[in-house]
Design an enzyme around this catalytic site. Structure first.
Site, short mmCIF file in Angstrom:
data_model
loop_
_atom_site.label_atom_id
_atom_site.label_comp_id
_atom_site.label_asym_id
_atom_site.label_seq_id
_atom_site.Cartn_x
_atom_site.Cartn_y
_atom_site.Cartn_z
N ARG A 1 0.27 -1.09 22.28
CA ARG A 1 1.22 -1.80 23.03
C ARG A 1 2.72 -1.15 22.95
NH1 ARG A 1 2.92 -7.67 20.76
NH2 ARG A 1 3.47 -6.27 18.99
N ASP B 1 -10.08 2.83 1.78
CA ASP B 1 -10.26 2.30 3.10
C ASP B 1 -10.82 3.10 3.92
OD1 ASP B 1 -9.09 -0.14 2.65
OD2 ASP B 1 -7.12 0.31 3.15
N LYS C 1 0.90 -1.36 0.20
CA LYS C 1 -0.03 -0.25 -0.15
C LYS C 1 0.98 1.50 -0.01
CE LYS C 1 -4.16 -1.91 1.87
NZ LYS C 1 -5.23 -1.78 3.09
P1 NAP Z 1 -0.06 -3.42 11.30
O1 NAP Z 1 0.49 -2.12 10.62
O2 NAP Z 1 0.72 -4.60 11.46
O3 NAP Z 1 -0.34 -3.06 13.26
C1 NAP Z 1 -0.65 -4.04 14.10
C2 NAP Z 1 -1.17 -3.35 15.23
O4 NAP Z 1 -1.41 -4.44 16.05
C3 NAP Z 1 0.06 -2.65 15.97
O5 NAP Z 1 -0.52 -1.51 16.47
C4 NAP Z 1 0.52 -3.49 16.98
O6 NAP Z 1 1.14 -2.81 17.96
C5 NAP Z 1 -0.48 -4.43 17.55
N1 NAP Z 1 -0.49 -5.63 17.74
C6 NAP Z 1 -0.07 -6.58 17.17
N2 NAP Z 1 0.05 -7.71 17.99
C7 NAP Z 1 -0.40 -7.34 19.23
C8 NAP Z 1 -0.43 -8.00 20.67
N3 NAP Z 1 0.07 -9.29 20.88
N4 NAP Z 1 -0.57 -7.11 21.71
C9 NAP Z 1 -0.85 -5.84 21.50
N5 NAP Z 1 -0.99 -5.16 20.23
C10 NAP Z 1 -0.57 -5.84 19.31
O7 NAP Z 1 -1.66 -3.93 10.89
P2 NAP Z 1 -2.73 -2.89 10.20
O8 NAP Z 1 -2.24 -3.04 8.93
O9 NAP Z 1 -2.60 -1.77 10.87
O10 NAP Z 1 -3.86 -3.88 10.31
C11 NAP Z 1 -4.45 -3.84 11.65
C12 NAP Z 1 -5.78 -4.63 11.41
O11 NAP Z 1 -6.79 -4.31 10.89
C13 NAP Z 1 -5.57 -6.15 11.20
O12 NAP Z 1 -6.37 -7.04 11.95
C14 NAP Z 1 -6.28 -5.99 9.59
O13 NAP Z 1 -6.94 -7.25 9.35
C15 NAP Z 1 -7.49 -4.93 9.90
N6 NAP Z 1 -7.82 -4.16 8.53
C16 NAP Z 1 -9.07 -4.55 8.21
C17 NAP Z 1 -9.54 -3.75 6.82
C18 NAP Z 1 -10.89 -4.09 6.64
O14 NAP Z 1 -11.03 -3.76 5.42
N7 NAP Z 1 -11.73 -4.33 7.33
C19 NAP Z 1 -8.46 -3.02 6.41
C20 NAP Z 1 -7.44 -2.83 6.70
C21 NAP Z 1 -6.92 -3.19 8.17
P3 NAP Z 1 2.75 -2.57 18.22
O15 NAP Z 1 2.67 -1.20 17.49
O16 NAP Z 1 2.95 -2.68 19.67
O17 NAP Z 1 3.41 -3.75 17.74
#
Ligand code: NAP
Length: 287
Positions: free
Chosen positions: A156, A107, A71
């Site tokens: 976190r 999004d 992205k």
């Molecule tokens: P990302 O950039 O990898 O960010 C992950 C986030 O989750 C970070 O804030 C991370 O915290 C936190 N995290 C991961 N493991 C953790 C744990 N064990 N305990 C506490 N915090 C934890 O992912 P992203 O792209 O932002 O996506 C996030 C979510 O949104 C995903 O589940 C994705 O499927 C969903 N999403 C959905 C849509 C939709 O169309 N519905 C679109 C986009 C995303 P740290 O910073 O501390 O590592």
């Protein structure tokens, strides 16, 4: 489906792409609208994003969606970028223009339309935003754009929370985003919050996981959105409901980001009735 010399090809680039629901959205939209368009996922490996975009343009691919992990990586290869996508720093939709693709982010408008369809509002609300990854960063911008009263960004990693808050506050020249550690939720002012769960915690197959286990946290939540849609009801959503709040998942966000991309490609407006038909198809397919 009839494919002929006039069929427009759209698609998705990402890695992986095997489990995407986007073909369900676009191919059903095309079918309902009787549009000569086909949508296919394209697996793009490693550092081949530039080749993929140039190749797609050369092949007259009409529009593309972009998913993880490209992205941001697509941005240098675009002819133009929409302002919102530029601010978010992530593009999920490419629209063909005369000399190359223009990048958009659907999004966040997708999340907004999804929330509106469930009678959720951001304007004037006190928001708890959980996470500081790519999705949370974009949600933080949406909260600014929509005029949230205040946004407590709990993550976190405190460093990431601070970085996102600083960046988004900087763009909007306001200090509404307040970074906090997850465990500091006890310090939140006494309010009933709108919570937006934008971490990856609780995503299939780790369906028993939840970003905050403490029951007292959920007493603060009046309404919640979990961006996750697999499982359909996350543990986070269940806990919100058990404490009297209402909760929705991220499936409608996925639906509307697709619909907005389709609208951009085809210069049309998709009706609510059609959107509901597509949602039914998505629910069937994800089983
Ligand atoms: P990302 O950039 O990898 O960010 C992950 C986030 O989750 C970070 O804030 C991370 O915290 C936190 N995290 C991961 N493991 C953790 C744990 N064990 N305990 C506490 N915090 C934890 O992912 P992203 O792209 O932002 O996506 C996030 C979510 O949104 C995903 O589940 C994705 O499927 C969903 N999403 C959905 C849509 C939709 O169309 N519905 C679109 C986009 C995303 P740290 O910073 O501390 O590592």
């Amino acid at each position: 489906m009839k494919i002929d010399g006039k069929t427009r090809v759209c698609g998705l680039i990402g890695n992986p792409v095997e489990h995407t629901l986007s073909p369900v959205i676009h191919n059903h939209l095309a079918k309902i609208e009787n549009r000569n368009l086909v949508y296919v996922p394209f697996l793009v490996e490693g550092d081949r994003v530039k080749e993929a975009i140039e190749g797609a343009y050369a092949l007259n691919i009409y529009g593309l969606n972009v998913t993880v992990p490209y992205k941001s990586a697509v941005i240098p290869h675009l002819k133009e970028i929409d302002k919102l996508a530029g601010n978010i720093g992530a593009v999920n939709t490419l629209v063909r223009t005369e000399n190359g693709y223009k990048g958009y982010n659907t999004d966040m408008p997708g999340l907004l339309r999804a929330m509106e369809s469930e009678n959720y509002t951001i304007r004037g609300e006190s928001v708890i935003l959980l996470g500081a990854g790519g999705a949370a960063r974009a949600v933080a911008m949406l909260c600014m754009e929509q005029g949230a009263k205040e946004v407590f960004l709990l993550n976190r990693s405190m460093e990431k929370a601070i970085a996102v808050a600083k960046e988004v506050n900087g763009i909007y020249k306001e200090e509404k985003i307040v970074p906090m550690k997850l465990t500091d939720y006890r310090m939140l002012p006494e309010r009933r919050y709108l919570a937006i769960q934008a971490t990856s915690v609780g995503l299939y197959p780790n369906v028993e996981d939840v970003v905050l286990m403490e029951e007292e946290f959920y007493d603060k939540i009046a309404a919640a959105v979990d961006l996750i849609y697999n499982p359909y009801e996350t543990r986070f959503m269940s806990m919100v409901k058990a404490h009297g709040g209402r909760a929705m998942n991220g499936l409608k966000m996925l639906l509307y980001q697709g619909i907005i991309a389709y609208e951009l490609w085809n210069d049309v407006t998709v009706s609510q009735e059609t959107a509901e038909k597509i949602l039914i198809k998505m629910k069937e397919e994800r089983k």
